[in-house]
Design an enzyme around this catalytic site. Structure first.
Site, PDB file in Angstrom:
ATOM      1  N   ARG A 219      -0.265  -6.422   1.278  1.00  0.00           N
ATOM      2  CA  ARG A 219       0.424  -5.414   0.479  1.00  0.00           C
ATOM      3  C   ARG A 219       0.918  -4.297   1.378  1.00  0.00           C
ATOM      4  NH1 ARG A 219      -3.963  -4.682  -4.287  1.00  0.00           N
ATOM      5  NH2 ARG A 219      -4.171  -6.887  -4.781  1.00  0.00           N
ATOM      6  N   GLU A 221       1.956  -1.328   0.409  1.00  0.00           N
ATOM      7  CA  GLU A 221       1.881   0.026  -0.145  1.00  0.00           C
ATOM      8  C   GLU A 221       1.252   0.976   0.863  1.00  0.00           C
ATOM      9  OE1 GLU A 221       1.223  -2.228  -2.778  1.00  0.00           O
ATOM     10  OE2 GLU A 221       3.036  -1.633  -3.848  1.00  0.00           O
ATOM     11  N   ARG A 227     -10.500   2.431  -0.623  1.00  0.00           N
ATOM     12  CA  ARG A 227     -10.618   1.154  -1.342  1.00  0.00           C
ATOM     13  C   ARG A 227      -9.366   0.286  -1.273  1.00  0.00           C
ATOM     14  NH1 ARG A 227     -10.175   5.572  -4.231  1.00  0.00           N
ATOM     15  NH2 ARG A 227      -8.289   5.627  -5.457  1.00  0.00           N
ATOM     16  N   HIS A 228      -8.414   0.654  -0.439  1.00  0.00           N
ATOM     17  CA  HIS A 228      -7.212  -0.162  -0.260  1.00  0.00           C
ATOM     18  C   HIS A 228      -7.027  -0.561   1.196  1.00  0.00           C
ATOM     19  CE1 HIS A 228      -6.085   1.918  -4.064  1.00  0.00           C
ATOM     20  NE2 HIS A 228      -5.500   0.771  -4.330  1.00  0.00           N
ATOM     21  N   GLU A 360     -11.902  -1.361  -9.432  1.00  0.00           N
ATOM     22  CA  GLU A 360     -11.369  -2.592  -9.991  1.00  0.00           C
ATOM     23  C   GLU A 360     -11.631  -3.734  -9.028  1.00  0.00           C
ATOM     24  OE1 GLU A 360      -7.158  -2.473 -10.880  1.00  0.00           O
ATOM     25  OE2 GLU A 360      -7.088  -4.664 -10.832  1.00  0.00           O
ATOM     26  N   SER A 363      -8.732  -9.041 -11.649  1.00  0.00           N
ATOM     27  CA  SER A 363      -8.012  -9.044 -12.908  1.00  0.00           C
ATOM     28  C   SER A 363      -7.534 -10.450 -13.181  1.00  0.00           C
ATOM     29  CB  SER A 363      -6.875  -8.031 -12.905  1.00  0.00           C
ATOM     30  OG  SER A 363      -5.853  -8.455 -12.080  1.00  0.00           O
ATOM     31  N   ARG A 411     -13.621  -5.877  -2.233  1.00  0.00           N
ATOM     32  CA  ARG A 411     -14.059  -4.998  -3.319  1.00  0.00           C
ATOM     33  C   ARG A 411     -15.401  -5.480  -3.867  1.00  0.00           C
ATOM     34  NH1 ARG A 411      -9.579  -2.345  -6.295  1.00  0.00           N
ATOM     35  NH2 ARG A 411      -8.370  -1.319  -4.663  1.00  0.00           N
TER      36      ARG A 411
END
Length: 437
Positions: A219, A221, A227-228, A360, A363, A411
RNA sequence: GCCCUGGUGGUGUAGCCCGGCCUAGCAUCAGCGGCUGUCGCCCGCUGGACGCGGGUUCAAAUCCCGCCCAGGGCGCCA
């Protein structure tokens, strides 16, 4: 270098126990600590699976061996030949009394941290020499646990007739829109690093019915949070003839299985990291998005229906709900195009997030299996269906109902270990400012 | 893209707000010496630091400006 035949290892540290008392062994490893007490010297030797105490008595061995041994520094890689002694005062009740020594390597310098220190340098400093940082037993324990988690996940899924697959990490277009991808040059074409195996695993579920993939996703971003990361390990599961309730049950069972396995097989590592698992009781609580939305509203937290919860909102939810819980039935608009809207209310989707406190973890949801509906949803999300033709054309040939999940392995490790920085549970983390080591 | 906080020996920190008493304290570490049951050993001696550049001032680790680096937050984010 050729290893001399008399310096081949006869026993691993964990294999040395009091019942071997009196036998001559060769142990190889790295020195964690050297403590001298006059004519007696204690060395903690670490190998790939644990540690063993080595002692040397000045009056029992040639003085040049004793003198060399006591001047060795931590991070020296050595071999010790000696006699196993069962001694109550030794750790684990056993030690090796050295008779001979072979030095494979001595450090030119010492790292900026001590192997058992209570104060550590910043993670940033440690990452510069990550492999050396990993020599610290605590640091190692994290990744031994991670290994066991992976093993358990594989065992669990394979026992339930899932097969492990691998899908391309170089892709032609945005998998699901939204997230920023890393562009790269693929020969003369523009391509991207995959953000998710989502579409491939859905296709494969029409063949093998139950598939999973454990692999990297990327990713772009510009996150700067604990946490990323730009590169993470995703555990992706997809199953045919199932809906989101089946997937939630599977995930819940899987996490329970993983934790039981850790308790069973990794007690030393869990103890070292002071992991307790007080918040891991199944079944996990399930609350709907609407329930969470109302709770937040009552607390005065700003929320707007249809949007993902903000960091602040998740923190509030995490304060109320310790440990694992599901948030289910998300607004369709907040979820990717392939998530199935409910049959009786298309505003709400058959979807869930697995949370651990405010974090999170996973999902998933039921997937759309009709091409027409997929095209409609793509358009609603402002995506161009033509870019997804390679995927959509499969649906013309029939597609079973299916559902699945994506779980962030790092995570999950944060949740299991209680460690709050994702870099700490990643061997070589990639983020905005770190491309090495 | 925006906002906040921080940077002191190898490492972790105290001192900064309120400039001088800082010749910069403590712990760890390193070097030397001592110690035959340690296990985050212990005891003695010795060593080593104010992120970079500029400014204010009689005087700057301390105040101001710029830069670099790190951490955190917002936005964004399977």
């Amino acid at each position: 270098m050729t290893i001399p035949s008399e310096w081949r290892r006869t026993h691993l540290s964990k294999e040395i126990n009091p019942s071997l008392s009196g036998s001559r062994v060769v142990v190889l490893g790295m020195i964690l600590s050297v403590r001298r007490q006059g004519g007696l010297c204690f060395i903690i030797l670490q190998d790939g699976c644990g540690m063993i105490q080595v002692t040397a008595h000045k009056d029992k061995i040639p003085s040049q061996i004793f003198d060399k041994l006591v001047e060795l520094k931590p991070h020296s890689y050595i071999g010790v030949k000696g006699i196993v002694k069962a001694i109550e005062k030794a750790p684990r009740g056993v030690e090796v009394e050295a008779e001979d020594l072979y030095v494979f390597s001595e450090p030119k310098k010492l790292p900026p941290f001590e192997m058992f220190a209570k104060t550590l340098p910043s993670l940033d400093k440690r990452l510069e020499i990550r492999a050396v940082d990993l020599r610290r037993p605590k640091s190692q324990a994290i990744f031994k646990l991670k290994h066991q988690v992976l093993q358990s996940i594989r065992n669990f899924l394979v026992e339930r007739n899932f097969i492990e697959v691998n899908t391309p990490k170089i892709i032609s277009s945005a998998t699901e829109g939204g997230a920023t991808l890393f562009p790269l040059l693929y020969y003369d074409k523009e391509a991207f690093l995959a953000q998710s195996p989502q579409l491939y695993k859905e296709q494969l579920s029409s063949v093998f019915e139950r598939v999973f993939e454990i692999g990297p996703v990327f990713r772009a971003e510009k996150f700067k949070t604990p946490r990323h990361l730009s590169e993470i390990t995703s555990v992706d599961v997809e199953m045919a003839f199932a809906d989101y309730r089946d997937v939630m049950n599977l995930l819940e069972e899987m996490i329970d299985y993983v934790i039981r396995n850790l308790i069973d097989k990794c007690s030393e590592e869990l103890q070292l990291l002071e992991v307790k698992f007080e918040e891991a009781k199944t079944p996990f609580k399930r609350i709907t998005y609407d329930e969470a939305y109302n709770i937040l509203k009552d607390l005065g937290v700003e929320v707007s229906w249809g949007e993902d919860f903000s960091t602040l909102a998740l923190k509030k939810l995490g304060q109320i709900n310790k440990g694992f819980y599901f948030i289910t039935d998300w607004p369709t608009i907040s979820k990717p195009f392939y998530i199935k809207p409910k049959d009786d209310n298309s505003e709400i989707s058959e979807s869930f997030d697995l949370m651990y406190g405010s974090l999170e973890l996973s999902s998933g949801g039921s997937r759309i299996s009709s091409r027409d509906l997929l095209v409609k949803r793509l358009k609603q999300q402002g995506l161009n269906p033509k870019l997804f033709d390679y995927h959509l054309r499969i649906y013309d040939y029939g597609m079973p109902p299916h559902a699945g999940l994506g779980l962030g392995l790092e995570r999950l490790m944060m949740a299991i270990t209680g460690i709050s920085n994702i870099r700490e549970v990643t061997l070589f983390p990639r983020d905005q400012s770190r491309l090495t080591p």
